[in-house]
Scaffold this active site. Structure first.
Site, PDB file in Angstrom:
ATOM      1  N   LYS A 154       7.361   1.504  11.296  1.00 36.43           N
ATOM      2  CA  LYS A 154       7.377   1.818  12.740  1.00 36.43           C
ATOM      3  C   LYS A 154       8.037   0.754  13.566  1.00 36.43           C
ATOM      4  CE  LYS A 154       3.452   1.091  11.044  1.00 36.43           C
ATOM      5  NZ  LYS A 154       2.117   1.198  10.557  1.00 36.43           N
ATOM      6  N   GLY A 187      -3.314   5.158   5.426  1.00 38.16           N
ATOM      7  CA  GLY A 187      -3.785   5.202   4.042  1.00 38.16           C
ATOM      8  C   GLY A 187      -2.627   5.457   3.098  1.00 38.16           C
ATOM      9  N   VAL A 221       5.222   7.676  12.079  1.00 36.29           N
ATOM     10  CA  VAL A 221       4.238   8.088  13.088  1.00 36.29           C
ATOM     11  C   VAL A 221       3.276   9.079  12.460  1.00 36.29           C
ATOM     12  CG1 VAL A 221       3.864   9.155  15.345  1.00 36.29           C
ATOM     13  CG2 VAL A 221       5.962   7.872  14.921  1.00 36.29           C
ATOM     14  N   THR A 249       0.835  -1.214   0.000  1.00 36.37           N
ATOM     15  CA  THR A 249       0.000   0.000   0.000  1.00 36.37           C
ATOM     16  C   THR A 249       0.866   1.260   0.000  1.00 36.37           C
ATOM     17  OG1 THR A 249      -1.640  -1.209   1.273  1.00 36.37           O
ATOM     18  CG2 THR A 249      -1.861   1.178   1.242  1.00 36.37           C
ATOM     19  N   GLU A 286       9.708  10.155   8.847  1.00 29.20           N
ATOM     20  CA  GLU A 286       8.531  10.984   9.171  1.00 29.20           C
ATOM     21  C   GLU A 286       7.225  10.189   9.077  1.00 29.20           C
ATOM     22  OE1 GLU A 286       8.385  14.640   9.983  1.00 29.20           O
ATOM     23  OE2 GLU A 286       6.523  13.692  10.595  1.00 29.20           O
ATOM     24  N   ASP A 324       0.706  -1.397  17.356  1.00 31.10           N
ATOM     25  CA  ASP A 324       1.086  -0.361  16.396  1.00 31.10           C
ATOM     26  C   ASP A 324       1.219   0.996  17.111  1.00 31.10           C
ATOM     27  OD1 ASP A 324       1.270   0.603  13.475  1.00 31.10           O
ATOM     28  OD2 ASP A 324      -0.342   1.826  14.281  1.00 31.10           O
ATOM     29  N   GLY A 351       1.237   8.802   9.940  1.00 32.44           N
ATOM     30  CA  GLY A 351       0.991   8.754   8.496  1.00 32.44           C
ATOM     31  C   GLY A 351       1.431  10.064   7.858  1.00 32.44           C
ATOM     32  N   LYS A 407       4.602   3.506  17.863  1.00 36.18           N
ATOM     33  CA  LYS A 407       4.625   4.937  17.543  1.00 36.18           C
ATOM     34  C   LYS A 407       4.933   5.783  18.778  1.00 36.18           C
ATOM     35  CE  LYS A 407       1.563   4.301  13.600  1.00 36.18           C
ATOM     36  NZ  LYS A 407       0.158   4.129  13.201  1.00 36.18           N
TER      37      LYS A 407
HETATM   38  N1  HSE Z   1      -2.389   0.444  10.616  1.00 38.10           N
HETATM   39  C1  HSE Z   1      -1.893   1.763  10.846  1.00 38.10           C
HETATM   40  C2  HSE Z   1      -3.041   2.614  11.351  1.00 38.10           C
HETATM   41  C3  HSE Z   1      -1.337   2.310   9.577  1.00 38.10           C
HETATM   42  O1  HSE Z   1      -4.196   2.177  11.248  1.00 38.10           O
HETATM   43  O2  HSE Z   1      -2.810   3.698  11.870  1.00 38.10           O
HETATM   44  C4  HSE Z   1      -0.565   3.577   9.739  1.00 38.10           C
HETATM   45  O3  HSE Z   1       0.546   3.423  10.558  1.00 38.10           O
END
Ligand code: HSE
Length: 412
Positions: free
Chosen positions: A100, A298, A127, A10, A124, A196, A129, A200
């Site tokens: 990450k 995304g 964390v 992605t 960058e 996740d 996106g 971060k």
């Molecule tokens: N799976 C992560 C989220 C993707 O939903 O924030 C972005 O790091």
């Protein structure tokens, strides 16, 4: 100058898309006469892709090509990403990563390698996106002592919680929708169990407080135990449940950090963050509170941050960026239960009258919450502020109630 992209999932395909679409302005901003994509590394085949001629399967082609000065790592996972990134840095190539897990686990090592080899290691996109946060912390807020940082760091869980809060959608349906939109990790356990967000907050805490914070040192809870009953009770308190990553400086050589669902007031800055959006609140001694907000997951939002790092690397090809952190030390991260909090408690009791007598005797003043059509034996309340370990001990001492759910209440 050439770049290569490792990993065409992605984010990687988003990077190629943005790089191609905005190529002219990207080259102009990079201060280079040329900046072109030479290779895309992936084990899969993409015969119909417009860049089909650039695909390779052998990492050594990138490593041994001196014309490739910047390598984008969007493979995810620790291995072989760590080995590939280390090799690139040692070979004098700058690396941009959105990974990450890699930065949270190996950031200290990789930043040291980048420094030794006089190249850049930028991340960058790891964390928030597309939300700018690493540069603002390390550059724009550099004059501050940062006391605390708290954020909605995972788009998937924020999307799921928003659907539960606003549409009473089931957890499973909301997760499925998040996966369809490309927000979730390959294995969504990392999203819904908080891993996740943990990675971060590790990266942010390392940047803010100057020492590497490792994921294993952070208490982490996800959102799988949050029910629509909790959502409704919390709504009666004009508040919402959000998955927050938090870190706080206690002294020069101690911090506390955790990831967990938290109750925040609906009108607060973090309470107003919906869907896939992320928001990160930084509390500095000069700036006060500042909040960074935007799309945290995304394809294109994340690619936006990656490509900006590529431009930065191209612009500062011979200059190492001046951010980094020291390694961790034993006991650097303190016991999270020493943090002060209020607790939301949902429980059941056979004898509610006796239960409320015991609760009043143990906790003193409480705030009782309501929901429509609650079972007759169920109730929920919020305690006064105290250390979490003290509140937990008090809760465990009440034998007349059966706790169903406990959520921390914050003042963000
Ligand atoms: N799976 C992560 C989220 C993707 O939903 O924030 C972005 O790091």
């Amino acid at each position: 100058m050439y770049i290569a992209v490792m990993g065409y999932g992605t984010v990687g395909s988003g990077v190629v898309e943005v790089f191609t679409k905005n190529h002219d302005s990207i080259v102009k901003r990079s201060s280079q006469s040329e900046l072109d994509l030479k290779y895309i590394l992936d084990i899969r085949d993409f015969p119909d892709d417009p860049n089909a001629d650039k695909f390779i399967k052998d990492f050594n082609i990138i490593l041994n090509d001196d014309d490739v000065k910047i390598v984008v790592e969007t493979m995810g996972g620790l291995h072989p990403a760590f080995e590939f990134v280390s090799s690139c840095l040692k070979a004098g190539k700058s690396v941009v990563s959105s990974n990450k897990e890699l930065v949270a686990t190996k950031g200290y090592e990789l930043l040291s390698l980048a420094e030794q080899n006089n190249v850049n290691f930028l991340f960058e996109a790891s964390v928030g996106g597309g939300v700018p946060i690493i540069r603002p912390i390390t550059q724009c807020l550099a004059a501050n002592e940062i006391d605390e940082i708290a954020g909605i760091l995972n788009g998937t869980t924020n999307f799921i919680l928003t659907k539960m809060i606003e549409e009473s959608m089931s957890f499973d349906d909301a997760l499925k929708l998040a996966q369809e939109n490309g927000y979730a990790e390959k294995d969504p356990t990392a999203d819904i169990e908080g891993f996740d967000a943990c990675r971060k907050i590790c990266i942010l805490a390392s940047l803010c407080f100057g020492r590497h914070v490792y994921p294993d040192d952070i208490h982490t809870e996800g959102i799988t135990h949050i029910t629509l009953a909790d959502v409704e009770y919390v709504n009666s308190y004009n508040a919402v449940i959000k998955l927050l990553g938090r870190a706080k400086r206690l002294s020069e050589d101690k911090i506390v950090a955790m990831v967990s669902p938290c109750i925040v007031k609906s009108f607060s800055q973090l309470g107003n963050v919906h869907d896939v959006f992320n928001a990160i609140l930084v509390r500095g001694d000069a700036i006060g509170d500042v909040v960074f907000y935007g799309k945290g997951a995304g394809k294109l939002p994340t690619a936006s941050a990656v490509v900006a790092d590529v431009i930065d690397c191209a612009k500062h090809a011979k200059r190492k960026k001046i951010f980094g952190w020291d390694d961790s030390e034993p006991d650097y991260v303190s016991d999270y239960t020493q943090m002060e909090t209020e607790l939301y408690i949902r429980a059941t009791a056979d004898d509610k009258e006796k239960a409320f007598e015991d609760i009043a005797e143990t906790f003193g003043e409480i705030t009782v919450l309501y929901r429509r059509n609650a079972p007759a034996n169920e109730f929920a309340f919020i305690t006064e502020l105290d250390k979490e370990c003290v509140l937990t001990e008090k809760l465990n001492s009440i034998k007349s109630i059966t706790p169903c759910s406990v959520i921390r209440v914050t003042d963000y």
